[in-house]
Design a protein around this motif. Structure first.
Motif, PDB file in Angstrom:
ATOM      1  N   GLN A 148       0.810  -1.220   0.000  1.00 32.37           N
ATOM      2  CA  GLN A 148       0.000   0.000   0.000  1.00 32.37           C
ATOM      3  C   GLN A 148       0.845   1.273   0.000  1.00 32.37           C
ATOM      4  O   GLN A 148       0.318   2.367  -0.170  1.00 32.37           O
ATOM      5  CB  GLN A 148      -0.934  -0.006   1.210  1.00 32.37           C
ATOM      6  CG  GLN A 148      -2.021  -1.065   1.128  1.00 32.37           C
ATOM      7  CD  GLN A 148      -2.798  -1.217   2.421  1.00 32.37           C
ATOM      8  OE1 GLN A 148      -2.286  -0.917   3.507  1.00 32.37           O
ATOM      9  NE2 GLN A 148      -4.041  -1.676   2.323  1.00 32.37           N
ATOM     10  N   LYS A 149       2.166   1.110   0.131  1.00 32.90           N
ATOM     11  CA  LYS A 149       3.071   2.259   0.153  1.00 32.90           C
ATOM     12  C   LYS A 149       3.987   2.316  -1.061  1.00 32.90           C
ATOM     13  O   LYS A 149       4.928   3.107  -1.105  1.00 32.90           O
ATOM     14  CB  LYS A 149       3.929   2.208   1.423  1.00 32.90           C
ATOM     15  CG  LYS A 149       3.139   2.296   2.711  1.00 32.90           C
ATOM     16  CD  LYS A 149       4.048   2.173   3.919  1.00 32.90           C
ATOM     17  CE  LYS A 149       3.261   2.214   5.216  1.00 32.90           C
ATOM     18  NZ  LYS A 149       4.142   2.070   6.410  1.00 32.90           N
ATOM     19  N   LYS A 167       0.525   2.899  -4.845  1.00 30.04           N
ATOM     20  CA  LYS A 167       0.050   2.867  -3.459  1.00 30.04           C
ATOM     21  C   LYS A 167      -1.435   2.481  -3.370  1.00 30.04           C
ATOM     22  O   LYS A 167      -2.260   3.214  -2.811  1.00 30.04           O
ATOM     23  CB  LYS A 167       0.292   4.219  -2.787  1.00 30.04           C
ATOM     24  CG  LYS A 167       1.766   4.607  -2.749  1.00 30.04           C
ATOM     25  CD  LYS A 167       1.984   5.961  -2.106  1.00 30.04           C
ATOM     26  CE  LYS A 167       3.462   6.320  -2.085  1.00 30.04           C
ATOM     27  NZ  LYS A 167       3.720   7.658  -1.493  1.00 30.04           N
ATOM     28  N   GLU A 169      -4.971   0.852  -2.295  1.00 27.68           N
ATOM     29  CA  GLU A 169      -5.601   0.416  -1.051  1.00 27.68           C
ATOM     30  C   GLU A 169      -5.844  -1.084  -1.075  1.00 27.68           C
ATOM     31  O   GLU A 169      -5.697  -1.776  -0.062  1.00 27.68           O
ATOM     32  CB  GLU A 169      -6.932   1.155  -0.851  1.00 27.68           C
ATOM     33  CG  GLU A 169      -7.632   0.800   0.445  1.00 27.68           C
ATOM     34  CD  GLU A 169      -8.920   1.579   0.647  1.00 27.68           C
ATOM     35  OE1 GLU A 169      -9.656   1.245   1.595  1.00 27.68           O
ATOM     36  OE2 GLU A 169      -9.193   2.519  -0.131  1.00 27.68           O
ATOM     37  N   ASN A 170      -6.200  -1.589  -2.263  1.00 29.86           N
ATOM     38  CA  ASN A 170      -6.402  -3.028  -2.443  1.00 29.86           C
ATOM     39  C   ASN A 170      -5.449  -3.523  -3.528  1.00 29.86           C
ATOM     40  O   ASN A 170      -5.803  -3.542  -4.717  1.00 29.86           O
ATOM     41  CB  ASN A 170      -7.855  -3.319  -2.834  1.00 29.86           C
ATOM     42  CG  ASN A 170      -8.836  -2.888  -1.756  1.00 29.86           C
ATOM     43  OD1 ASN A 170      -8.751  -3.348  -0.624  1.00 29.86           O
ATOM     44  ND2 ASN A 170      -9.761  -1.999  -2.115  1.00 29.86           N
ATOM     45  N   PRO A 171      -4.227  -3.920  -3.172  1.00 26.75           N
ATOM     46  CA  PRO A 171      -3.230  -4.321  -4.167  1.00 26.75           C
ATOM     47  C   PRO A 171      -3.723  -5.476  -5.035  1.00 26.75           C
ATOM     48  O   PRO A 171      -4.277  -6.458  -4.527  1.00 26.75           O
ATOM     49  CB  PRO A 171      -2.033  -4.760  -3.307  1.00 26.75           C
ATOM     50  CG  PRO A 171      -2.212  -4.031  -2.010  1.00 26.75           C
ATOM     51  CD  PRO A 171      -3.696  -3.977  -1.793  1.00 26.75           C
TER      52      PRO A 171
END
Length: 246
Positions: A148-149, A167, A169-171
């Motif tokens: 997420q980063k 980044k 939220e849901n990879p």
């Protein structure tokens, strides 16, 4: 092929260590980050020339470094003319600056000058040559918070890039994308088009993501690890790892 090392940032998160000194010249395990990258490039037959792009504030540091470098390859230093974090060009515009400054640039390996790796980029270069396409690197990252980063790869079974997610939220996968790229000369016009069309210049991954929406781009799963130096804590941790390896 030419190699371009992006070294024009100001590394404000590492202050005061980098307030008057460039991050790529910080020592890791007794050797600078830049020297470690160049050591590998020196061993890769496909690399003809090494280009380092700096800013005006730190340019003399790189001039001094070059005079002491024992690299057998031609090293070319470029000054992008910026003087602080507020007027910096950003990684994408520094790539374009290099291409426009040096009209004879070949296919281009692009490396962030603040990352350390424990593998050779030779295999990545040969992968890109075999594909005859611009390529990115990727590595498996099990941690969702870490994904997420960072940039995350969405690809097909042949590792052709479907989309890069910055980044998320849901990879969409566990493939993280570090700042290492091969850009084929035939795609250079698209780099200028990306900038003209608002590609955000700060993160080099933005260019790779935009390019993959215009032409085929492939990903190479890295055969080793990379170590990103973003702040003082990470710098101290990476220095300790490579000091112990020495």
């Amino acid at each position: 092929m030419d190699a371009l090392i992006l070294a024009a940032g100001y590394a404000t998160r590492l202050y005061p260590l980098t307030k008057n000194f460039p991050k790529p010249l910080l020592k890791v395990g007794g050797r600078s980050i830049l020297d470690r990258l160049v050591d590998d490039l020196d061993q890769i037959a496909e690399i003809d020339r090494i280009i380092v792009v700096s800013n005006d504030t730190f340019y003399q540091h790189f001039v001094d470094w070059k005079t002491k470098s024992g690299s057998p390859k031609e090293i070319l230093l470029l000054n992008d003319g910026t003087t602080n974090n507020n007027n910096r060009l950003g990684a994408v515009k520094d790539i374009l600056f290099t291409i426009e400054k040096l009209h004879e640039v070949k296919d281009l390996l692009v490396l962030a000058g603040d990352n350390v790796v424990d593998f050779s980029f030779g295999e990545f270069i040969r992968y890109a040559i075999s594909k005859n396409r611009s390529c990115i690197c990727c590595h498996h990252e099990p941690s969702v918070p870490a994904l997420q980063k960072t940039g995350v790869l969405e690809a097909d079974n042949d590792f052709k890039v479907i989309k890069l997610h910055e980044k998320p939220e849901n990879p969409p996968s566990h493939w993280a994308v570090p700042p290492f790229y091969v850009y084929m000369k035939k795609d250079f016009p698209l780099i200028k088009t990306s900038v003209d069309n608002g590609c955000k210049p700060d993160a080099p991954g933005n260019l790779a993501g935009w390019l993959s929406s215009q032409t085929d781009v492939y990903a190479w799963p890295m055969t080793g690890s990379r170590y990103d130096i973003g702040d003082l804590k990470s710098y101290e941790a990476v220095d300790a790892i490579f000091t112990n390896k020495a």
